[in-house]
Design an enzyme around this catalytic site. Structure first.
Site, PDB file in Angstrom:
ATOM      1  N   ARG A   1      22.701 -18.432  20.826  1.00 35.99           N
ATOM      2  CA  ARG A   1      21.490 -18.737  20.059  1.00 35.99           C
ATOM      3  C   ARG A   1      21.514 -17.900  18.786  1.00 35.99           C
ATOM      4  O   ARG A   1      21.478 -16.671  18.865  1.00 35.99           O
ATOM      5  CB  ARG A   1      20.267 -18.419  20.926  1.00 35.99           C
ATOM      6  CG  ARG A   1      18.937 -18.763  20.299  1.00 35.99           C
ATOM      7  CD  ARG A   1      17.795 -18.395  21.252  1.00 35.99           C
ATOM      8  NE  ARG A   1      16.505 -18.701  20.665  1.00 35.99           N
ATOM      9  CZ  ARG A   1      15.856 -17.908  19.832  1.00 35.99           C
ATOM     10  NH1 ARG A   1      16.377 -16.745  19.478  1.00 35.99           N
ATOM     11  NH2 ARG A   1      14.678 -18.277  19.349  1.00 35.99           N
TER      12      ARG A   1
ATOM     13  N   LYS B   1      19.603  -8.850  16.316  1.00 37.98           N
ATOM     14  CA  LYS B   1      18.718  -7.993  17.111  1.00 37.98           C
ATOM     15  C   LYS B   1      18.931  -6.505  16.854  1.00 37.98           C
ATOM     16  O   LYS B   1      19.879  -6.084  16.236  1.00 37.98           O
ATOM     17  CB  LYS B   1      18.821  -8.358  18.597  1.00 37.98           C
ATOM     18  CG  LYS B   1      17.986  -9.628  18.867  1.00 37.98           C
ATOM     19  CD  LYS B   1      17.881  -9.999  20.311  1.00 37.98           C
ATOM     20  CE  LYS B   1      17.014 -11.282  20.407  1.00 37.98           C
ATOM     21  NZ  LYS B   1      17.125 -11.911  21.721  1.00 37.98           N
TER      22      LYS B   1
HETATM   23  N1  HH2 Z   1      15.323 -14.346  21.712  1.00 31.79           N
HETATM   24  C1  HH2 Z   1      14.216 -14.597  20.991  1.00 31.79           C
HETATM   25  C2  HH2 Z   1      13.477 -15.763  21.209  1.00 31.79           C
HETATM   26  N2  HH2 Z   1      13.861 -16.674  22.114  1.00 31.79           N
HETATM   27  N3  HH2 Z   1      15.400 -17.376  23.780  1.00 31.79           N
HETATM   28  C3  HH2 Z   1      16.488 -17.146  24.521  1.00 31.79           C
HETATM   29  N4  HH2 Z   1      16.874 -18.048  25.446  1.00 31.79           N
HETATM   30  N5  HH2 Z   1      17.230 -16.008  24.378  1.00 31.79           N
HETATM   31  C4  HH2 Z   1      16.897 -15.047  23.465  1.00 31.79           C
HETATM   32  O1  HH2 Z   1      17.600 -14.003  23.386  1.00 31.79           O
HETATM   33  C5  HH2 Z   1      15.727 -15.262  22.660  1.00 31.79           C
HETATM   34  C6  HH2 Z   1      14.986 -16.461  22.850  1.00 31.79           C
HETATM   35  C7  HH2 Z   1      13.775 -13.610  19.962  1.00 31.79           C
HETATM   36  O2  HH2 Z   1      14.390 -13.847  18.744  1.00 31.79           O
HETATM   37  P1  HH2 Z   1      13.727 -14.678  17.544  1.00 31.79           P
HETATM   38  O3  HH2 Z   1      13.388 -16.070  17.936  1.00 31.79           O
HETATM   39  O4  HH2 Z   1      14.638 -14.579  16.386  1.00 31.79           O
HETATM   40  O5  HH2 Z   1      12.437 -13.839  17.162  1.00 31.79           O
HETATM   41  P2  HH2 Z   1      10.882 -13.951  17.480  1.00 31.79           P
HETATM   42  O6  HH2 Z   1      10.669 -13.801  18.955  1.00 31.79           O
HETATM   43  O7  HH2 Z   1      10.295 -12.805  16.689  1.00 31.79           O
HETATM   44  O8  HH2 Z   1      10.421 -15.294  16.997  1.00 31.79           O
END
Ligand code: HH2
Length: 285
Positions: free
Chosen positions: A262, A227
């Site tokens: 995660r 992040k």
């Molecule tokens: N962060 C993202 C998505 N889902 N779920 C939980 N429980 N906690 C988090 O911090 C979280 C999450 C965002 O990250 P990512 O899936 O890598 O990216 P994107 O939203 O662009 O798909």
């Protein structure tokens, strides 16, 4: 301690690594890489071989640049074949569905998901608590504000002087909502929502104050992987190159009470968390 999920439980007597499987064209660090079910299943198998305990399948990005919400139909078309393919390839590995829509959660559960990961913490779909209560899934309640389109921006990043107290109060209200709908307390995991409606300083302060969130009595998950705040501290612009910064944040979070992590990069985090845990657990009473 056991986290109760649909059809079983996940032991929290060592760090739980949640492997991210984004089935989205636009995710901030891995968009478009694992969109077809066969490729996604291979990726899931690799993550489990590297030590992931749960695979989190998401079909709607919340990217910080402002995400484009997807229709229910499109989200279902992305995630359901992937959940089925992962379940076929890895029948012993639980899958979570990362969605804010109750209809997608329900279909995901029917396709084999044992956990619902709702980044709106049940704020955006009034039917979500009931779906989770009725199916007995594990529930990850994450703190955020706003809609899918702006929850990862700074549009709602106003907290006054006590970001931790404010986030905990808002999360506690969501827990009450879940419990009132019949969600069992043993199924709930809390997540401070790192980077969601939070500037980097807010995210860092929340991580530093994790022990306060832990006192609510629920297991805590953190999603720091790749992040923005890590990029800012390390001056690494490309998200996929933020692995060592991610490991540092996760080890600190473990020491401060988080038990679920995660991540995109499973192997590095698994090894680091296992070593850190061997030290941390000896200091626990
Ligand atoms: N962060 C993202 C998505 N889902 N779920 C939980 N429980 N906690 C988090 O911090 C979280 C999450 C965002 O990250 P990512 O899936 O890598 O990216 P994107 O939203 O662009 O798909």
């Amino acid at each position: 301690m056991i986290w109760r999920i649909r059809g079983g439980g996940l032991a929290l007597d060592r760090p739980v690594v949640v492997g991210i499987l984004n089935v989205t064209p636009d995710s901030f660090s891995d968009g478009g890489t694992y969109s077809d079910p066969a490729t996604a299943a291979v990726r899931a198998r690799d993550m489990v071989a590297e030590g992931a305990n749960l695979i989190d399948v998401g079909g709607e990005s919340t990217r910080p640049q402002g995400a484009t919400p997807v229709s229910e139909e499109e989200e279902l078309a992305r995630v359901i074949p992937v959940i089925r393919a992962v379940r076929d390839a890895l029948p012993d590995t639980p899958v979570s569905i990362d969605t804010v829509k109750a209809s997608v959660a329900q279909a995901g559960i029917e396709a084999g998901a044992a956990v619902v990961n709702d980044v709106s913490g049940f704020r955006l779909d009034a039917a979500m608590p009931r779906v989770c209560a009725d199916t007995g899934v594990g529930v990850i309640l994450m703190h955020s504000r706003g809609t899918v389109a702006d929850m990862a921006t700074y549009a709602h990043a106003t907290y006054g002087s006590d970001v931790t107290g404010t986030v905990i109060a808002e999360l506690a209200a969501q827990v009450t909502r879940a419990r009132d709908a019949g969600v069992h307390r043993d199924t709930i995991v809390l997540d401070p929502g790192i980077g969601f409606s939070k500037r980097s300083d807010h995210s860092l302060q929340l991580l530093a104050n994790l022990p306060q969130l832990v006192t609510l009595g629920y297991p805590v998950l953190v999603g720091v992987s790749r992040k923005r705040f890590i990029g800012e501290i390390t001056d690494v612009q490309i998200p996929a190159e933020r692995v060592d910064g991610t490991v540092g944040a996760n080890v600190a979070a473990l020491m401060l009470g988080a038990r679920l992590f995660r991540v995109h990069d499973v192997a590095a985090n698994r090894r680091a968390l296992d070593v850190a845990w061997e030290i941390v657990r000896r200091g626990l009473r």
